[in-house]
Design a protein around this motif. Sequence first.
Motif, PDB file in Angstrom:
ATOM      1  N   LYS A  27     -82.620  -7.522 -11.808  1.00  0.00           N
ATOM      2  CA  LYS A  27     -83.962  -7.053 -11.484  1.00  0.00           C
ATOM      3  C   LYS A  27     -84.870  -8.211 -11.086  1.00  0.00           C
ATOM      4  CE  LYS A  27     -83.767  -2.996 -14.520  1.00  0.00           C
ATOM      5  NZ  LYS A  27     -84.392  -2.296 -15.671  1.00  0.00           N
ATOM      6  N   GLU A  28     -84.506  -9.417 -11.496  1.00  0.00           N
ATOM      7  CA  GLU A  28     -85.281 -10.605 -11.161  1.00  0.00           C
ATOM      8  C   GLU A  28     -84.717 -11.261  -9.913  1.00  0.00           C
ATOM      9  OE1 GLU A  28     -88.016 -11.796 -12.698  1.00  0.00           O
ATOM     10  OE2 GLU A  28     -87.985 -10.035 -14.002  1.00  0.00           O
ATOM     11  N   PRO A  29     -85.546 -11.960  -9.125  1.00  0.00           N
ATOM     12  CA  PRO A  29     -85.013 -12.719  -7.992  1.00  0.00           C
ATOM     13  C   PRO A  29     -83.976 -13.731  -8.457  1.00  0.00           C
ATOM     14  CG  PRO A  29     -87.409 -12.580  -7.890  1.00  0.00           C
ATOM     15  CD  PRO A  29     -87.008 -12.058  -9.227  1.00  0.00           C
ATOM     16  N   ALA A  30     -83.023 -14.035  -7.603  1.00  0.00           N
ATOM     17  CA  ALA A  30     -81.935 -14.947  -7.972  1.00  0.00           C
ATOM     18  C   ALA A  30     -82.462 -16.303  -8.419  1.00  0.00           C
ATOM     19  CB  ALA A  30     -80.977 -15.106  -6.798  1.00  0.00           C
ATOM     20  N   PHE A  31     -83.531 -16.770  -7.777  1.00  0.00           N
ATOM     21  CA  PHE A  31     -84.100 -18.073  -8.119  1.00  0.00           C
ATOM     22  C   PHE A  31     -85.499 -17.886  -8.708  1.00  0.00           C
ATOM     23  CE2 PHE A  31     -81.495 -19.117  -4.165  1.00  0.00           C
ATOM     24  CZ  PHE A  31     -80.339 -19.360  -4.904  1.00  0.00           C
ATOM     25  N   SER A  32     -85.567 -17.048  -9.723  1.00  0.00           N
ATOM     26  CA  SER A  32     -86.863 -16.740 -10.336  1.00  0.00           C
ATOM     27  C   SER A  32     -87.485 -17.959 -10.997  1.00  0.00           C
ATOM     28  CB  SER A  32     -86.701 -15.611 -11.364  1.00  0.00           C
ATOM     29  OG  SER A  32     -85.748 -15.961 -12.351  1.00  0.00           O
ATOM     30  N   TRP A  33     -86.687 -19.007 -11.217  1.00  0.00           N
ATOM     31  CA  TRP A  33     -87.227 -20.234 -11.809  1.00  0.00           C
ATOM     32  C   TRP A  33     -88.130 -20.996 -10.840  1.00  0.00           C
ATOM     33  CZ3 TRP A  33     -85.107 -23.892  -8.648  1.00  0.00           C
ATOM     34  CH2 TRP A  33     -83.857 -23.612  -8.086  1.00  0.00           C
ATOM     35  N   ILE A  34     -88.101 -20.633  -9.559  1.00  0.00           N
ATOM     36  CA  ILE A  34     -89.043 -21.229  -8.602  1.00  0.00           C
ATOM     37  C   ILE A  34     -90.342 -20.433  -8.708  1.00  0.00           C
ATOM     38  CG2 ILE A  34     -89.530 -21.749  -6.185  1.00  0.00           C
ATOM     39  CD1 ILE A  34     -86.572 -21.962  -5.673  1.00  0.00           C
ATOM     40  N   GLN A  35     -91.325 -20.999  -9.375  1.00  0.00           N
ATOM     41  CA  GLN A  35     -92.579 -20.297  -9.640  1.00  0.00           C
ATOM     42  C   GLN A  35     -93.639 -20.575  -8.586  1.00  0.00           C
ATOM     43  OE1 GLN A  35     -92.992 -18.053 -12.179  1.00  0.00           O
ATOM     44  NE2 GLN A  35     -90.793 -18.349 -12.512  1.00  0.00           N
ATOM     45  N   LYS A  36     -93.568 -21.731  -7.941  1.00  0.00           N
ATOM     46  CA  LYS A  36     -94.558 -22.097  -6.926  1.00  0.00           C
ATOM     47  C   LYS A  36     -93.838 -22.726  -5.744  1.00  0.00           C
ATOM     48  CE  LYS A  36     -98.266 -22.950 -10.295  1.00  0.00           C
ATOM     49  NZ  LYS A  36     -99.023 -21.741  -9.937  1.00  0.00           N
ATOM     50  N   LEU A  37     -94.492 -22.722  -4.609  1.00  0.00           N
ATOM     51  CA  LEU A  37     -93.904 -23.288  -3.411  1.00  0.00           C
ATOM     52  C   LEU A  37     -93.825 -24.812  -3.554  1.00  0.00           C
ATOM     53  CD1 LEU A  37     -92.973 -22.040  -0.687  1.00  0.00           C
ATOM     54  CD2 LEU A  37     -95.157 -22.802   0.265  1.00  0.00           C
ATOM     55  N   PRO A  38     -92.626 -25.388  -3.535  1.00  0.00           N
ATOM     56  CA  PRO A  38     -92.496 -26.835  -3.705  1.00  0.00           C
ATOM     57  C   PRO A  38     -93.212 -27.620  -2.609  1.00  0.00           C
ATOM     58  CG  PRO A  38     -90.388 -25.759  -4.044  1.00  0.00           C
ATOM     59  CD  PRO A  38     -91.313 -24.721  -3.464  1.00  0.00           C
ATOM     60  N   ALA A  39     -93.635 -28.838  -2.944  1.00  0.00           N
ATOM     61  CA  ALA A  39     -94.397 -29.671  -2.021  1.00  0.00           C
ATOM     62  C   ALA A  39     -93.607 -29.974  -0.756  1.00  0.00           C
ATOM     63  CB  ALA A  39     -94.804 -30.967  -2.725  1.00  0.00           C
ATOM     64  N   GLU A  40     -92.304 -30.247  -0.904  1.00  0.00           N
ATOM     65  CA  GLU A  40     -91.490 -30.574   0.262  1.00  0.00           C
ATOM     66  C   GLU A  40     -91.389 -29.381   1.213  1.00  0.00           C
ATOM     67  OE1 GLU A  40     -87.554 -31.838  -0.677  1.00  0.00           O
ATOM     68  OE2 GLU A  40     -87.244 -32.767   1.282  1.00  0.00           O
ATOM     69  N   THR A  41     -91.333 -28.188   0.650  1.00  0.00           N
ATOM     70  CA  THR A  41     -91.275 -26.985   1.475  1.00  0.00           C
ATOM     71  C   THR A  41     -92.574 -26.803   2.251  1.00  0.00           C
ATOM     72  OG1 THR A  41     -89.856 -25.980  -0.198  1.00  0.00           O
ATOM     73  CG2 THR A  41     -90.813 -24.514   1.442  1.00  0.00           C
ATOM     74  N   LYS A  42     -93.697 -27.038   1.593  1.00  0.00           N
ATOM     75  CA  LYS A  42     -94.982 -26.929   2.269  1.00  0.00           C
ATOM     76  C   LYS A  42     -95.068 -27.907   3.434  1.00  0.00           C
ATOM     77  CE  LYS A  42     -98.773 -26.459  -0.015  1.00  0.00           C
ATOM     78  NZ  LYS A  42     -99.897 -26.773  -0.925  1.00  0.00           N
ATOM     79  N   THR A  43     -94.602 -29.130   3.230  1.00  0.00           N
ATOM     80  CA  THR A  43     -94.634 -30.126   4.303  1.00  0.00           C
ATOM     81  C   THR A  43     -93.764 -29.690   5.473  1.00  0.00           C
ATOM     82  OG1 THR A  43     -94.993 -31.884   2.674  1.00  0.00           O
ATOM     83  CG2 THR A  43     -94.215 -32.551   4.852  1.00  0.00           C
ATOM     84  N   ALA A  44     -92.582 -29.149   5.163  1.00  0.00           N
ATOM     85  CA  ALA A  44     -91.689 -28.684   6.222  1.00  0.00           C
ATOM     86  C   ALA A  44     -92.331 -27.556   7.023  1.00  0.00           C
ATOM     87  CB  ALA A  44     -90.365 -28.220   5.611  1.00  0.00           C
ATOM     88  N   ILE A  45     -93.019 -26.643   6.353  1.00  0.00           N
ATOM     89  CA  ILE A  45     -93.701 -25.554   7.055  1.00  0.00           C
ATOM     90  C   ILE A  45     -94.781 -26.105   7.964  1.00  0.00           C
ATOM     91  CG2 ILE A  45     -95.206 -23.540   6.733  1.00  0.00           C
ATOM     92  CD1 ILE A  45     -93.624 -22.936   4.166  1.00  0.00           C
ATOM     93  N   HIS A  46     -95.518 -27.101   7.492  1.00  0.00           N
ATOM     94  CA  HIS A  46     -96.570 -27.709   8.306  1.00  0.00           C
ATOM     95  C   HIS A  46     -96.010 -28.330   9.577  1.00  0.00           C
ATOM     96  CE1 HIS A  46    -100.512 -27.726   6.126  1.00  0.00           C
ATOM     97  NE2 HIS A  46     -99.739 -27.214   5.190  1.00  0.00           N
ATOM     98  N   HIS A  47     -94.774 -28.786   9.532  1.00  0.00           N
ATOM     99  CA  HIS A  47     -94.188 -29.444  10.692  1.00  0.00           C
ATOM    100  C   HIS A  47     -93.366 -28.493  11.555  1.00  0.00           C
ATOM    101  CE1 HIS A  47     -95.312 -33.654   9.981  1.00  0.00           C
ATOM    102  NE2 HIS A  47     -95.265 -33.334   8.699  1.00  0.00           N
ATOM    103  N   SER A  48     -93.485 -27.190  11.327  1.00  0.00           N
ATOM    104  CA  SER A  48     -92.726 -26.193  12.086  1.00  0.00           C
ATOM    105  C   SER A  48     -93.648 -25.348  12.954  1.00  0.00           C
ATOM    106  CB  SER A  48     -91.943 -25.280  11.119  1.00  0.00           C
ATOM    107  OG  SER A  48     -91.094 -26.041  10.293  1.00  0.00           O
ATOM    108  N   LYS A  49     -93.150 -24.946  14.098  1.00  0.00           N
ATOM    109  CA  LYS A  49     -93.925 -24.087  14.989  1.00  0.00           C
ATOM    110  C   LYS A  49     -93.824 -22.612  14.574  1.00  0.00           C
ATOM    111  CE  LYS A  49     -93.222 -27.257  18.859  1.00  0.00           C
ATOM    112  NZ  LYS A  49     -92.545 -27.475  20.165  1.00  0.00           N
TER     113      LYS A  49
END
Length: 472
Positions: free
Chosen positions: A201-223
Amino acid sequence: MPLQTLNPASVSRTPLPRRHPPLPFPHLPPRRRLAGGAVRPRAAVAVAVSGAVNDEARWRPPPGAREGKDTDLATLGNLCVDVVLSVPCLPPAQRDERLAYMEGLAASPPDQKYWEAGGNCNLAFAAARLGLRCSTLGHVGEEVYGKFLLDVLQAEGISVVGMLENTDATACRHAYETLLCWVLVDPFQRHGFCSRADFSKEPAFSWIQKLPAETKTAIHHSKILFSNGYAFDEFSPDVIASAIDCAIDAGTSVFFDPGPRGRSLLNGNLDEHRALEHALRLSDVLLLTSDEAESLTNIQNPIEAGQELLRRGIRTKWVVIKMGSKGSIMITESAVSCAPSFKIRVVDTVGCGDSFTAAIAFGFLHNLPAISTLALANAVGAATATGYGAGRNVAHLDKVLHLLRESDINEEETTWTELMEGCSACPEVSVLSKTPINGVSKPFVNLVPVCGVVTDLLSMLEVAPERSVVQA
């Protein structure tokens, strides 16, 4: 009855030459590498993401937000390894029996030659073969399956940005493992799928509670940031909504495909429902099948359903409806474009939708006309359907060019006429046609000759980077 692996000849795994190195994101510390050069996602630092603000107040990207974007397309989540097996019959429908069936499969892992990169890897592969620079954002484990996945993505020139937020020793070990999807094919070539994400019933990676900093940076550098309904099987609704907000703040376009999960999310818990509506309202491009569009709008006519989704959206520019063997439709504020499918001998439809989406992203980034974008997307999806399986088996550019040059489309005017006659408010309509000159067969319907569209597409694609033209 025992399980049997597929004929190795039909799922050959010849290593591909590396086409270009994964694109680094500026200001990120180097990630650990495995033997053989594969990138291992490092433990990213979690940062708090501010709560979503009023939708209307955030749809405009900040000045200069498009600058410094060195990645064309980033995919969110849905990174998995497919294990493709030929089975005497598909898994049972009952949950407990299905779980036991999957555990039986996992007890005796098949040879690596039957493994394949799956999920959003299909989209990244197809996009990279069109010349787009791609990255994948998601969790990949430390075990042998994770190493395999990283090696395959690196060989295709695709960056991997890990989302390993913590290493809580008290958590279940399997919570940090790479997701496996058992792709089961019966003697009638029907497909069944099993994954551990199906039984929680829980997401497979439910331990990820917030968007990691590296992911945010990658999104910023994507079109473009692409997400689909399957991301909800891995991440919490808040994490997915935060990724969309991050993209909007960075001036990154958002593509969303609710897929089969759309209906269950619509009827799910409050957080799932809100996150689904968030994605539908704030995406630049929505991609759905006609059935999925109907399930979200209760409107049977796909053109009217697309128009309704367009009205609901705040930033939505394109609603793309996939019509299967009939072709595809794009609805914009001022027009409707229809493109029939290409005539092919269908071998396997797995990965066709992902390949189709890759071409929609190509058209969006290159400002192609709607009808040209649909024609290319139909060709890329059809090219994948001519081969076995997805992953590294999605179509290469040479197959796409071959279909375009033949220009053999399934021209059935009746299909489009019926849709338009059943639409109460239809703006200007364009239909891709074999007709050699522009003409009008019905009021407000413009026939667009396929020869002219193909000529323009070939002029772009035939000069694509050599890395895209790799023999399958």
